[in-house]
Write a protein that holds these residues in place. Structure first.
Motif, PDB file in Angstrom:
ATOM      1  N   LYS A   1      83.299  68.846  68.785  1.00  0.00           N
ATOM      2  CA  LYS A   1      84.761  68.767  68.792  1.00  0.00           C
ATOM      3  C   LYS A   1      85.217  69.565  70.007  1.00  0.00           C
ATOM      4  O   LYS A   1      84.632  70.601  70.339  1.00  0.00           O
ATOM      5  CB  LYS A   1      85.346  69.365  67.518  1.00  0.00           C
ATOM      6  N   THR A   2      86.273  69.107  70.674  1.00  0.00           N
ATOM      7  CA  THR A   2      86.748  69.792  71.878  1.00  0.00           C
ATOM      8  C   THR A   2      88.235  70.083  71.797  1.00  0.00           C
ATOM      9  O   THR A   2      88.974  69.446  71.045  1.00  0.00           O
ATOM     10  CB  THR A   2      86.473  68.952  73.150  1.00  0.00           C
ATOM     11  N   GLN A   3      88.635  71.055  72.580  1.00  0.00           N
ATOM     12  CA  GLN A   3      90.044  71.374  72.771  1.00  0.00           C
ATOM     13  C   GLN A   3      90.169  72.140  74.087  1.00  0.00           C
ATOM     14  O   GLN A   3      89.178  72.637  74.620  1.00  0.00           O
ATOM     15  CB  GLN A   3      90.609  72.187  71.602  1.00  0.00           C
ATOM     16  N   ILE A   4      91.372  72.203  74.599  1.00  0.00           N
ATOM     17  CA  ILE A   4      91.638  72.945  75.827  1.00  0.00           C
ATOM     18  C   ILE A   4      92.429  74.195  75.453  1.00  0.00           C
ATOM     19  O   ILE A   4      93.343  74.137  74.625  1.00  0.00           O
ATOM     20  CB  ILE A   4      92.411  72.090  76.841  1.00  0.00           C
ATOM     21  N   ALA A   5      92.051  75.312  76.065  1.00  0.00           N
ATOM     22  CA  ALA A   5      92.734  76.573  75.790  1.00  0.00           C
ATOM     23  C   ALA A   5      92.803  77.399  77.059  1.00  0.00           C
ATOM     24  O   ALA A   5      92.048  77.170  78.012  1.00  0.00           O
ATOM     25  CB  ALA A   5      91.993  77.354  74.702  1.00  0.00           C
ATOM     26  N   ALA A   6      93.692  78.349  77.067  1.00  0.00           N
ATOM     27  CA  ALA A   6      93.741  79.306  78.174  1.00  0.00           C
ATOM     28  C   ALA A   6      92.413  80.062  78.205  1.00  0.00           C
ATOM     29  O   ALA A   6      91.813  80.332  77.164  1.00  0.00           O
ATOM     30  CB  ALA A   6      94.898  80.274  77.978  1.00  0.00           C
ATOM     31  N   ALA A   7      91.961  80.393  79.396  1.00  0.00           N
ATOM     32  CA  ALA A   7      90.669  81.065  79.551  1.00  0.00           C
ATOM     33  C   ALA A   7      90.627  82.414  78.840  1.00  0.00           C
ATOM     34  O   ALA A   7      89.552  82.859  78.435  1.00  0.00           O
ATOM     35  CB  ALA A   7      90.346  81.234  81.035  1.00  0.00           C
ATOM     36  N   ASP A   8      91.768  83.026  78.666  1.00  0.00           N
ATOM     37  CA  ASP A   8      91.797  84.329  77.997  1.00  0.00           C
ATOM     38  C   ASP A   8      92.194  84.224  76.517  1.00  0.00           C
ATOM     39  O   ASP A   8      92.545  85.207  75.888  1.00  0.00           O
ATOM     40  CB  ASP A   8      92.743  85.282  78.728  1.00  0.00           C
ATOM     41  N   ALA A   9      92.108  83.010  75.966  1.00  0.00           N
ATOM     42  CA  ALA A   9      92.498  82.811  74.562  1.00  0.00           C
ATOM     43  C   ALA A   9      91.538  81.867  73.842  1.00  0.00           C
ATOM     44  O   ALA A   9      91.951  80.935  73.164  1.00  0.00           O
ATOM     45  CB  ALA A   9      93.931  82.272  74.491  1.00  0.00           C
ATOM     46  N   ILE A  10      90.248  82.112  73.995  1.00  0.00           N
ATOM     47  CA  ILE A  10      89.245  81.276  73.337  1.00  0.00           C
ATOM     48  C   ILE A  10      89.122  81.736  71.880  1.00  0.00           C
ATOM     49  O   ILE A  10      88.790  82.890  71.622  1.00  0.00           O
ATOM     50  CB  ILE A  10      87.893  81.364  74.060  1.00  0.00           C
ATOM     51  N   PRO A  11      89.380  80.837  70.940  1.00  0.00           N
ATOM     52  CA  PRO A  11      89.316  81.224  69.525  1.00  0.00           C
ATOM     53  C   PRO A  11      87.879  81.519  69.080  1.00  0.00           C
ATOM     54  O   PRO A  11      86.919  80.987  69.646  1.00  0.00           O
ATOM     55  CB  PRO A  11      89.853  79.990  68.785  1.00  0.00           C
ATOM     56  N   ASP A  12      87.760  82.328  68.050  1.00  0.00           N
ATOM     57  CA  ASP A  12      86.452  82.605  67.464  1.00  0.00           C
ATOM     58  C   ASP A  12      85.790  81.293  67.042  1.00  0.00           C
ATOM     59  O   ASP A  12      86.462  80.391  66.525  1.00  0.00           O
ATOM     60  CB  ASP A  12      86.589  83.512  66.243  1.00  0.00           C
TER      61      ASP A  12
END
Length: 145
Positions: free
Chosen positions: A28-39
């Motif tokens: 599964k993929t998603q895009i996030a800010a580099a400083d906000a990668i979820p656990d």
């Protein structure tokens, strides 16, 4: 980073990343800010905003040394960043484009763009050491003869 800044060197880092819930092509993929990668998620490619900013900066360069892909280009879901940068370098006919390292070379070859690069070397680490000014043992041995 402070050392780079003190020397007037601009250091570009990803601002967004393509995340995966596992290291697999069917993740599964998603895009996030580099400083906000979820656990529980991992960054496996640079994101679309990073691609755009890297491409814009690259287009102003006269020489580019590329060592290391942007993501896990062997998996289609995480290849966009690497192939986008390869495309950009291939379009830069007035620039010197040096590709160093086995993975970077494999990526450029997979993109079908190797012939558009100025120089390709599978010796990525050695290439970087040479650019640092270090003496390479193989070169030193040749110079002794």
């Amino acid at each position: 980073m402070a050392d780079a800044k003190s020397k007037g060197v601009e250091l570009l880092l990803p601002t967004d990343v393509v995340l995966a819930d596992k290291f697999a092509a069917d993740a599964k993929t998603q895009i996030a800010a580099a400083d906000a990668i979820p656990d529980g998620w991992m960054g496996l490619d640079v994101g679309p905003d990073t691609i755009k900013s890297f491409q814009a900066k690259l287009k102003t360069c006269k020489t580019v040394v590329w060592n290391g892909p942007m993501g896990v280009f062997e998996m289609e879901a995480f290849a966009k960043g690497t192939f986008a940068i390869a495309d950009t370098l291939a379009e830069m006919s007035d620039a010197i484009t040096i590709i160093g390292g086995g993975d970077s070379v494999a990526a450029v070859e997979a993109a079908g763009l190797a012939e558009k690069m100025s120089h390709i070397s599978t010796g990525g680490g050695a290439s970087l050491e040479l650019l640092e000014g270090k003496v390479l043992p193989g070169v030193a041995a040749l110079e002794e003869k």
